[in-house]
Write an enzyme that holds these catalytic residues in place. Sequence first.
Site, PDB file in Angstrom:
ATOM      1  N   CYS A   1      67.503  -2.706  48.271  1.00 42.27           N
ATOM      2  CA  CYS A   1      68.550  -3.713  48.430  1.00 42.27           C
ATOM      3  C   CYS A   1      68.881  -4.350  47.091  1.00 42.27           C
ATOM      4  CB  CYS A   1      68.104  -4.795  49.407  1.00 42.27           C
ATOM      5  SG  CYS A   1      67.495  -4.184  50.982  1.00 42.27           S
TER       6      CYS A   1
ATOM      7  N   ARG B   1      71.392   1.822  44.014  1.00 41.99           N
ATOM      8  CA  ARG B   1      70.070   1.589  44.584  1.00 41.99           C
ATOM      9  C   ARG B   1      69.981   2.065  46.036  1.00 41.99           C
ATOM     10  NH1 ARG B   1      67.290  -2.663  41.651  1.00 41.99           N
ATOM     11  NH2 ARG B   1      66.274  -3.389  43.548  1.00 41.99           N
TER      12      ARG B   1
ATOM     13  N   TRP C   1      69.648  -2.220  52.567  1.00 43.00           N
ATOM     14  CA  TRP C   1      69.109  -0.938  53.035  1.00 43.00           C
ATOM     15  C   TRP C   1      68.206  -1.273  54.207  1.00 43.00           C
ATOM     16  CZ3 TRP C   1      64.480   1.925  53.366  1.00 43.00           C
ATOM     17  CH2 TRP C   1      64.623   3.312  53.397  1.00 43.00           C
TER      18      TRP C   1
ATOM     19  N   ASN D   1      65.583  -9.439  49.463  1.00 40.66           N
ATOM     20  CA  ASN D   1      65.060  -8.088  49.275  1.00 40.66           C
ATOM     21  C   ASN D   1      63.576  -8.097  49.617  1.00 40.66           C
ATOM     22  OD1 ASN D   1      67.545  -7.430  48.271  1.00 40.66           O
ATOM     23  ND2 ASN D   1      66.872  -7.089  46.160  1.00 40.66           N
ATOM     24  N   GLY D   2      63.079  -7.019  50.250  1.00 40.59           N
ATOM     25  CA  GLY D   2      61.662  -6.924  50.555  1.00 40.59           C
ATOM     26  C   GLY D   2      61.415  -6.872  52.054  1.00 40.59           C
TER      27      GLY D   2
ATOM     28  N   GLU E   1      59.705  19.998  42.763  1.00 41.83           N
ATOM     29  CA  GLU E   1      60.769  19.104  42.331  1.00 41.83           C
ATOM     30  C   GLU E   1      62.143  19.716  42.618  1.00 41.83           C
ATOM     31  OE1 GLU E   1      62.843  15.892  40.589  1.00 41.83           O
ATOM     32  OE2 GLU E   1      60.901  16.114  41.567  1.00 41.83           O
TER      33      GLU E   1
ATOM     34  N   LYS F   1      65.031  18.042  45.020  1.00 40.03           N
ATOM     35  CA  LYS F   1      66.395  17.756  44.581  1.00 40.03           C
ATOM     36  C   LYS F   1      67.414  18.352  45.538  1.00 40.03           C
ATOM     37  CE  LYS F   1      65.637  15.155  41.326  1.00 40.03           C
ATOM     38  NZ  LYS F   1      64.607  14.675  42.228  1.00 40.03           N
TER      39      LYS F   1
ATOM     40  N   GLU G   1      67.444  16.372  48.830  1.00 41.22           N
ATOM     41  CA  GLU G   1      67.891  14.990  48.655  1.00 41.22           C
ATOM     42  C   GLU G   1      69.405  14.870  48.695  1.00 41.22           C
ATOM     43  OE1 GLU G   1      65.180  12.173  45.903  1.00 41.22           O
ATOM     44  OE2 GLU G   1      65.825  14.005  44.913  1.00 41.22           O
TER      45      GLU G   1
ATOM     46  N   HIS H   1      50.145  33.732  53.271  1.00 38.44           N
ATOM     47  CA  HIS H   1      49.334  32.892  54.154  1.00 38.44           C
ATOM     48  C   HIS H   1      50.187  32.070  55.110  1.00 38.44           C
ATOM     49  CE1 HIS H   1      45.662  33.962  52.057  1.00 38.44           C
ATOM     50  NE2 HIS H   1      46.274  33.715  50.909  1.00 38.44           N
TER      51      HIS H   1
ATOM     52  N   LYS I   1      67.414   4.079  45.564  1.00 38.85           N
ATOM     53  CA  LYS I   1      66.974   4.405  44.207  1.00 38.85           C
ATOM     54  C   LYS I   1      65.613   3.782  43.887  1.00 38.85           C
ATOM     55  CE  LYS I   1      67.227   6.015  40.055  1.00 38.85           C
ATOM     56  NZ  LYS I   1      67.046   7.462  39.854  1.00 38.85           N
TER      57      LYS I   1
END
Length: 615
Positions: free
Chosen positions: A2, A27, A73, A100-101, A488, A492, A495, A511, A610
């Site tokens: 947020c 963010r 968010w 925020n939080g 990674e 990406k 995402e 396997h 973010k």
Amino acid sequence: MCGIVGAVSRNNVVPFLLEGLSRLEYRGYDSAGIVVANGRLHRLRTTERVAELEKQVFQQNTSGLSGIAHTRWATHGAPSERNAHPHLSGEARKIAVVHNGIIENHDSLRQRLQQSGFEFLSDTDTEVIAHLISHYLHANGNLLQAVTDAIKELKGAYAIAVIEEQYPERLVLARNGAPLLLGLSDDGFFAASDASALIQITNRIIYLEEGDVAELYRDRYQIMNDPDGNGMQQVTRTIRELDLARDAVELGSYSHFMQKEIFEQPVAIANTLEMVLGAQSISPLLFGSQAVDIFAKTRGILILACGTSFHAGLVAKYWLESIAKLPCQVEIASEYRYREPIADPYTLVIGISQSGETADTLAALNYAKSLGHTHSLAVCNVPESALIRQADLRFLTRAGPEIGVASTKAFTTQLAVLLLMTAVFAKLRGKLPIALEQKLIAELRHLPVAIQHALKTEEQIQQWAGDFSQKQHALFLGRGVHYPIAMEGALKLKEISYIHAEAYAAGELKHGPLALVDSEMPVVVIAPNDALLEKLKSNLHEVRARGGRLYVFADADSRIEESEGVHIIRLAEHRGVLSPVLHTIPLQLLAYHVALQKGTDVDKPRNLAKSVTVE
């Protein structure tokens, strides 16, 4: 996550608040809102983008000399206008709050406040804060005291901004576990959760510390804290000159921030390694004045990180154990903090975070300290972040602002720092002869140029993107130190394109994952010319035998030939120990161009933020 902006000024604050929200969009958020004081508290909220909020403001000709705004968010309560911030409370003394939080004890506080007659209009934990402050404001009549009393009852993380209808010339802030900054100018005083929102108005910044409560007026401010538990007292915080250019957080000629940040990597690497590139040797002092003593005592490494930073830590494990011969353990921070691991005071704890405000990483670092780990090192991209302040040692990656949610230049600069750290440990442990040290410095000097060559694969990758955009799943394979790079690459792709992608160590194919391989499952392979190349070729044959289509990123001399179902892009050169950094670049470009083909929101992918400042 947020974003908060707030202001008390001699001028209309609405343009500042809206531009601040726009600069915080990276963010991640699902709703936005604003309150300004202009004789009354005038509130506007939307579940659309900030641009829609701006239209509402323009249509209603909203203005005021003080106000607060927010991008949310969702954590408590679905994304909706009723759950969007700011939240209001009170009648005779109406207030507005943004937060925020996460407030962990919101349920018990909600029940108590409901019994006292407060009506809740949202599902959020933030509305609890608004009503609790309103309760204390009714009791003592002073907003600063009301906020101070209210936060004593809050458990969890918060950054709070509060304005009052009756006294609009005042803004009160509080910080605990979530970032909050002050901006100082001749026209008034400002607040934000991120420096990028403040550069439009000032470069004079104060980073509020844990437990700080600030009161802002148009012509003055004060900051209070209770450092020893004996009551709030006024404290002084350092005013810093923000070294951040406006164009660093603007797109310029690029279509997306992710694209811009991918192509900024040569400069970001050069800036990060500036103190090394002109040196003749590598010194522990790069990591702080205590590093010589702390590194000398270190017998092992514990890396704590999340997401992309976790992948950087996995690469570092290979380097530390193979080059420095130093044992290394890498932990997902959100898992580590709920285990009961065995602590060793001679193990150096390393926290890695782009923002330095990642809640799980901060909590994991504190947990490690509580278990008996003596020393810590922060690898971070943001000066004055909580992670930097909590660690004994630090190295700033100097990647510059990273706006795109999917991390790119932050990751490669982290890798550069971790390789540098590996070299320092190897030197201190007698594992780095002078000739090898000089060779490594030369390789690091060449790295920005090598990345420029890797970026030239973009045209070929664009051709691949059309094939990938039609698929629902993808498999990424790597071996050795390139396995985390495959992880990674898969991250990406999922995402920003929303294609399901998984990474495996190539030797694990037989396997289980081989059962997934068919003509509809593209298989991306990282194939550097290293000691594991021949074994990797066997894995490629396994894929082709099952009808799988291979997309191989190879070094120029990897001796893998293109054929039906085998597509190859060759990097210009093999850089040895730095190969993981270079092979990251085309994977970033692949994710970016596939997302373009699919038409997804590249910089602000759905459901993601973010800076993850909550659990």
